[in-house]
Design an enzyme around this catalytic site. Structure first.
Site, PDB file in Angstrom:
ATOM      1  N   GLY A 195       0.837  -1.197   0.000  1.00 46.35           N
ATOM      2  CA  GLY A 195       0.000   0.000   0.000  1.00 46.35           C
ATOM      3  C   GLY A 195       0.868   1.240   0.000  1.00 46.35           C
ATOM      4  O   GLY A 195       2.045   1.208  -0.389  1.00 46.35           O
ATOM      5  N   GLY A 196       0.285   2.328   0.512  1.00 49.38           N
ATOM      6  CA  GLY A 196       1.016   3.595   0.534  1.00 49.38           C
ATOM      7  C   GLY A 196       2.315   3.509   1.314  1.00 49.38           C
ATOM      8  O   GLY A 196       3.216   4.333   1.134  1.00 49.38           O
ATOM      9  N   GLY A 253      25.606  11.643 -29.392  1.00 52.15           N
ATOM     10  CA  GLY A 253      25.105  12.316 -28.192  1.00 52.15           C
ATOM     11  C   GLY A 253      25.602  11.629 -26.937  1.00 52.15           C
ATOM     12  O   GLY A 253      25.826  12.278 -25.903  1.00 52.15           O
ATOM     13  N   ALA A 254      25.771  10.317 -27.025  1.00 54.69           N
ATOM     14  CA  ALA A 254      26.205   9.567 -25.843  1.00 54.69           C
ATOM     15  C   ALA A 254      27.610  10.006 -25.404  1.00 54.69           C
ATOM     16  O   ALA A 254      27.938   9.954 -24.222  1.00 54.69           O
ATOM     17  CB  ALA A 254      26.170   8.073 -26.127  1.00 54.69           C
TER      18      ALA A 254
HETATM   19  C1  HXC Z   1      -3.582  -4.077  12.365  1.00 56.43           C
HETATM   20  C2  HXC Z   1      -2.548  -5.974  11.646  1.00 56.43           C
HETATM   21  C3  HXC Z   1      -2.299  -5.380  10.389  1.00 56.43           C
HETATM   22  C4  HXC Z   1      -2.750  -4.060  10.193  1.00 56.43           C
HETATM   23  C5  HXC Z   1      -1.483  -7.353  10.364  1.00 56.43           C
HETATM   24  N1  HXC Z   1      -2.037  -7.195  11.572  1.00 56.43           N
HETATM   25  N2  HXC Z   1      -1.639  -6.254   9.618  1.00 56.43           N
HETATM   26  N3  HXC Z   1      -3.182  -5.327  12.616  1.00 56.43           N
HETATM   27  N4  HXC Z   1      -3.380  -3.436  11.197  1.00 56.43           N
HETATM   28  N5  HXC Z   1      -2.533  -3.427   9.050  1.00 56.43           N
HETATM   29  C6  HXC Z   1      -2.060  -8.149  12.645  1.00 56.43           C
HETATM   30  C7  HXC Z   1      -2.968  -9.321  12.335  1.00 56.43           C
HETATM   31  O1  HXC Z   1      -4.292  -9.010  12.688  1.00 56.43           O
HETATM   32  C8  HXC Z   1      -2.382 -10.404  13.210  1.00 56.43           C
HETATM   33  O2  HXC Z   1      -2.811 -10.206  14.525  1.00 56.43           O
HETATM   34  C9  HXC Z   1      -0.902 -10.104  13.185  1.00 56.43           C
HETATM   35  O3  HXC Z   1      -0.782  -8.744  12.779  1.00 56.43           O
HETATM   36  C10 HXC Z   1      -0.155 -10.943  12.190  1.00 56.43           C
HETATM   37  O4  HXC Z   1      -0.845 -10.909  10.960  1.00 56.43           O
HETATM   38  P1  HXC Z   1      -1.226 -12.232  10.159  1.00 56.43           P
HETATM   39  O5  HXC Z   1      -2.292 -11.856   9.209  1.00 56.43           O
HETATM   40  O6  HXC Z   1      -1.518 -13.351  11.101  1.00 56.43           O
HETATM   41  O7  HXC Z   1       0.136 -12.541   9.422  1.00 56.43           O
HETATM   42  P2  HXC Z   1       0.357 -13.103   7.970  1.00 56.43           P
HETATM   43  O8  HXC Z   1      -0.528 -14.277   7.741  1.00 56.43           O
HETATM   44  O9  HXC Z   1       1.802 -13.275   7.847  1.00 56.43           O
HETATM   45  O10 HXC Z   1      -0.115 -11.964   6.977  1.00 56.43           O
HETATM   46  C11 HXC Z   1       0.591 -10.741   6.923  1.00 56.43           C
HETATM   47  C12 HXC Z   1      -0.191  -9.718   6.098  1.00 56.43           C
HETATM   48  C13 HXC Z   1      -1.619  -9.635   6.602  1.00 56.43           C
HETATM   49  C14 HXC Z   1      -0.176 -10.167   4.632  1.00 56.43           C
HETATM   50  C15 HXC Z   1       0.544  -8.393   6.202  1.00 56.43           C
HETATM   51  O11 HXC Z   1      -1.599  -9.451   8.038  1.00 56.43           O
HETATM   52  C16 HXC Z   1      -2.397  -8.526   6.000  1.00 56.43           C
HETATM   53  O12 HXC Z   1      -2.870  -8.667   4.887  1.00 56.43           O
HETATM   54  N6  HXC Z   1      -2.578  -7.473   6.777  1.00 56.43           N
HETATM   55  C17 HXC Z   1      -3.359  -6.345   6.355  1.00 56.43           C
HETATM   56  C18 HXC Z   1      -2.613  -5.570   5.335  1.00 56.43           C
HETATM   57  C19 HXC Z   1      -3.325  -4.313   4.955  1.00 56.43           C
HETATM   58  O13 HXC Z   1      -4.343  -4.352   4.270  1.00 56.43           O
HETATM   59  N7  HXC Z   1      -2.845  -3.187   5.492  1.00 56.43           N
HETATM   60  C20 HXC Z   1      -3.348  -1.921   5.213  1.00 56.43           C
HETATM   61  C21 HXC Z   1      -2.766  -1.558   3.863  1.00 56.43           C
HETATM   62  S1  HXC Z   1      -3.109   0.054   3.417  1.00 56.43           S
HETATM   63  P3  HXC Z   1      -3.181 -11.428  15.479  1.00 56.43           P
HETATM   64  O14 HXC Z   1      -3.494 -10.780  16.782  1.00 56.43           O
HETATM   65  O15 HXC Z   1      -4.323 -12.116  14.857  1.00 56.43           O
HETATM   66  O16 HXC Z   1      -1.952 -12.277  15.506  1.00 56.43           O
HETATM   67  C22 HXC Z   1      -1.833   0.846   3.997  1.00 56.43           C
HETATM   68  C23 HXC Z   1      -1.923   2.241   3.654  1.00 56.43           C
HETATM   69  C24 HXC Z   1      -0.717   2.996   4.051  1.00 56.43           C
HETATM   70  O17 HXC Z   1      -0.957   0.385   4.580  1.00 56.43           O
HETATM   71  C25 HXC Z   1      -0.958   4.343   3.513  1.00 56.43           C
HETATM   72  C26 HXC Z   1       0.174   5.241   3.759  1.00 56.43           C
HETATM   73  C27 HXC Z   1      -0.111   6.554   3.110  1.00 56.43           C
END
Ligand code: HXC
Length: 510
Positions: free
Chosen positions: A169-170, A404-405
Site C-alpha cells: 500500500g502507501g 550524443g552519448a
Molecule cells: C492491524 C494488523 C495489520 C494491520 C497485520 N495485523 N496487519 N493489525 N493493522 N494493518 C495483525 C494481524 O491481525 C495479526 O494479529 C498479526 O498482525 C499478524 O498478521 P497475520 O495476518 O496473522 O500474518 P500473515 O498471515 O503473515 O499476513 C501478513 C499480512 C496480513 C499479509 C501483512 O496481516 C495482512 O494482509 N494485513 C493487512 C494488510 C493491509 O491491508 N494493510 C493496510 C494496507 S493500506 P493477530 O493478533 O491475529 O496475531 C496501507 C496504507 C498505508 O498500509 C498508507 C500510507 C499513506
C-alpha cells in the site's frame, strides 16, 4: 530502590519480548529474524541506544485499549557501524503485525529528526502489515509525517531501506523516497496493491512474489537496488555500504586504511580492449583492477546491465563509478540505463562523492519501443545529472564514444574535470560504417568505394587524437597506468570549488 530497579528490568524484559515467544518462533519459522536481532546484526556490538521502549498506542477503538504492547511494533534508536553513527528503526512484525499507528510513526519521526539534526544516516528495517487498521486516518497522518521527513532528509543524510517482510500500500512510498532499497529473497515484498486487488481490478492472477518480490524489484521495476539470500547477508551488506558513505551532506566520505599501491600498474589492461571493435569485453575487469583491493560495491547489478554503477575506493576514498558495459547491448544507453545511472550520479553529487565515468558507448538504443517510452526524456536525465553535478568528475574513454552519448557520459562539455582516453578510443559522431553510408550515399551500390570511404573515415576519426587536439581530452593515457592516473586526478581535485547560479531548485526532466 531495589524494587524499582527490578521493576524496570521486568518492564524492559517485557518490551524486549515484543509479541511474545510464540510469535517470535513463528517469525523464525519463516526464516526471518526479529526486529531486535536485526538491529544487533546491523550495529556494532553493544552500541545500540534505544529510545521509546515504553511507548504504547492511545487507540481505544475495536477493543485496542486491552492490547497496548510496549514499543508499539517498532524498535528505534541509534548505534554505530564500524564506529560511525547511524539512526535505525526496525519494525516488529510480532507486535500487531508491525502495523503503523500514530505512535509507531511518531517513534520513527523522532529518530529521523535526530538524524537530521545530528547529521547521521537513517536505516529503516521494514516488516509491517501497513497502516494500523484500527486507527484509520491517525495512521495515515503518521505515514504522512514520515513521508515529509523522507523528503526533508533527502540529500541531507543518507537514507537506506531494508525490506524484510511485507511492505504494501502507501507504505511503500517511504522506502521509495530513500536513497537505497535492499530486499531479502523469498521473505520480502513490496506492492502498491496486493494480488487480490490486482485480480479484482485487472483480472490478472499473480502471486505476491511475482508481483512484488525481490526478483521483480531488482530485475524488472528497479525499485530495489539489490536482493540478498537472507536477513544476515542483507544486514552485512548494509554495513558494507555504510562504510562507503559520508554521514551527511556536510561531511566528507570516510577515508579507510588501504594497502594497495595507488601507483600500481596493471599491464593486463593494455590488452583488455579486443582488436575487433565490435567484440565485447568486461568493463567490470577494469573497475576491479583500478579499485583499492579490487573492491567494487555494485548498485542495481541486476537491472539495466548495459551500465554499471557502484562504489570503489581510490587511496582509501570513496569514488562513485558509472561505466558502460560492452558485454550487454554493446554498452548502449537506453531508457533503463539512463535512469539507473542518473539517479546514481545525483546520489553521489548530493553527498560529495567524486564520480569516475568509464566510457565505451556506441550511442543510444534505436527503436520504437525506446522512442514511445520516452528515451528523449529519460536520456536527458543522465545528461542533466552529469551537467549539474559539481563533485570532481574524471572520465576515461576506453573505446567508443559516439554521438550524443559521447556528450552525455561526463564529457568535458558537461564540465568533466579531467577527461582521459585510451589510445583505443574512438570519439566520433558515429561508427565508420554508418557515417560512410550517410555521407557517401551516392556510392552505396559500389561496395569497393564504400569500403574505401569507411577506411578513410576510420583513419581520420576512430581515434582519440582529434578530440585531444581540441583539448576535449586532457590526455591520452596508457591503459596499464589508469589506476595511477585516475587516483592522481582525483587527488588534484580534492579542493575543487564551483559556483552554480542561484535557483530554488532545478527542473530535471522527470
Ligand atoms: C492491524 C494488523 C495489520 C494491520 C497485520 N495485523 N496487519 N493489525 N493493522 N494493518 C495483525 C494481524 O491481525 C495479526 O494479529 C498479526 O498482525 C499478524 O498478521 P497475520 O495476518 O496473522 O500474518 P500473515 O498471515 O503473515 O499476513 C501478513 C499480512 C496480513 C499479509 C501483512 O496481516 C495482512 O494482509 N494485513 C493487512 C494488510 C493491509 O491491508 N494493510 C493496510 C494496507 S493500506 P493477530 O493478533 O491475529 O496475531 C496501507 C496504507 C498505508 O498500509 C498508507 C500510507 C499513506
Amino acid at each position: 530502590m531495589k524494587d524499582i530497579l527490578t521493576e524496570l528490568e521486568e518492564r524492559r524484559g517485557g518490551a524486549r519480548l515484543g509479541g511474545g515467544q510464540k510469535r517470535i518462533d513463528a517469525q523464525h519459522g519463516r526464516g526471518k529474524l526479529t526486529a531486535r536481532e536485526r538491529i544487533e546484526l546491523l550495529l556494532d556490538e553493544g552500541s545500540f541506544e534505544e529510545f521509546d521502549m515504553f511507548v504504547a498506542h492511545r487507540c481505544t477503538d475495536f477493543g485496542m485499549e486491552k492490547q497496548r504492547p510496549y514499543g508499539d511494533g517498532v524498535v528505534t534508536g541509534w548505534g554505530t557501524i564500524n564506529g560511525r553513527q547511524v539512526y535505525v528503526f526496525s519494525q516488529d512484525f510480532t507486535v500487531l503485525g508491525g502495523s503503523v499507528s500514530a505512535t509507531h510513526a511518531q517513534k520513527i519521526c523522532k529518530i529521523m529528526d535526530m538524524a537530521m539534526q545530528n547529521g547521521a544516516p537513517v536505516i529503516g528495517i521494514n516488516d509491517s502489515g501497513g497502516a494500523r487498521i484500527q486507527e484509520g486516518v491517525d495512521s495515515l497522518a503518521g505515514y504522512g509525517e514520515v513521508f515529509q521527513r523522507n523528503i526533508e532528509a533527502s540529500g541531507v543524510v543518507p537514507q537506506i531501506s531494508v525490506i524484510m517482510g511485507p511492505c504494501a500500500g502507501g507504505a511503500v512510498y517511504s522506502p521509495a523516497m530513500t536513497d537505497f532499497i535492499f530486499m531479502v529473497k523469498d521473505t520480502s515484498y513490496m506492492f502498491v496493491t496486493g494480488p487480490d486487488v490486482v485480480k479484482t481490478v485487472t483480472n490478472e492472477v499473480v502471486t505476491a512474489e511475482e508481483l512484488g518480490g525481490a526478483a521483480t524489484h531488482t530485475r524488472k521495476s528497479s525499485v530495489a537496488d539489490a536482493a540478498f539470500e537472507n536477513d544476515v547477508e542483507a544486514l552485512a551488506e548494509v554495513r558494507r555500504l555504510v562504510d562507503f558513505l559520508p554521514l551527511n551532506n556536510r561531511s566528507k566520505p570516510p577515508v579507510r586504511p588501504f594497502f594497495d599501491d595507488p601507483g600500481r600498474l596493471e599491464q593486463s589492461l593494455d590488452t583488455l580492449v579486443p582488436e575487433n571493435p565490435n567484440s565485447p569485453y568486461d568493463m567490470k575487469e577494469l573497475i576491479s583492477k583500478m579499485a583499492d583491493e579490487g573492491d567494487f560495491y555494485e548498485i542495481q547489478g541486476e537491472f539495466a546491465k548495459n551500465i554499471l554503477t557502484g562504489f570503489i575506493r581510490l587511496e582509501g576514498r570513496t569514488v562513485g563509478v558509472v561505466a558502460n558495459q560492452p558485454m550487454v547491448l554493446a554498452g548502449c544507453l537506453d531508457i533503463d540505463s539512463s535512469r539507473k545511472a542518473a539517479r546514481f550520479v545525483r546520489f553521489c553529487d548530493c553527498f560529495d562523492i567524486p564520480l569516475l565515468t568509464l566510457v565505451d558507448v556506441p550511442g543510444f538504443l534505436p527503436g520504437t519501443s525506446q522512442e514511445y517510452n520516452g528515451v528523449i526524456k529519460h536520456g536527458a536525465k543522465l545528461l542533466f545529472a552529469y551537467g549539474e553535478a559539481t563533485v570532481p568528475k574524471v572520465t576515461v574513454i576506453t573505446r567508443k564514444a559516439y554521438g550524443g552519448a559521447y556528450d552525455v557520459m561526463s564529457s568535458k562539455h558537461l564540465r568533466g574535470d579531467l577527461n582521459y582516453a585510451w589510445p583505443t578510443a574512438e570519439i566520433a559522431v558515429m561508427g565508420a560504417k554508418g557515417a560512410t553510408e550517410i555521407i557517401h550515399r551516392a556510392d552505396l551500390k559500389d561496395a569497393e568505394k564504400i569500403a574505401s570511404h569507411a577506411a578513410d573515415y576510420e583513419a581520420r576519426f576512430a581515434n582519440p587524437f582529434v578530440a585531444a587536439e581540441r583539448g576535449f581530452i586532457d590526455e591520452v593515457i596508457m591503459p596499464h597506468s589508469t589506476r595511477k592516473r585516475v587516483a592522481r586526478a582525483f587527488a588534484s581535485l580534492r579542493n575543487k570549488r564551483t559556483e552554480r547560479p542561484w535557483k530554488k531548485h532545478d527542473n530535471i526532466p522527470l
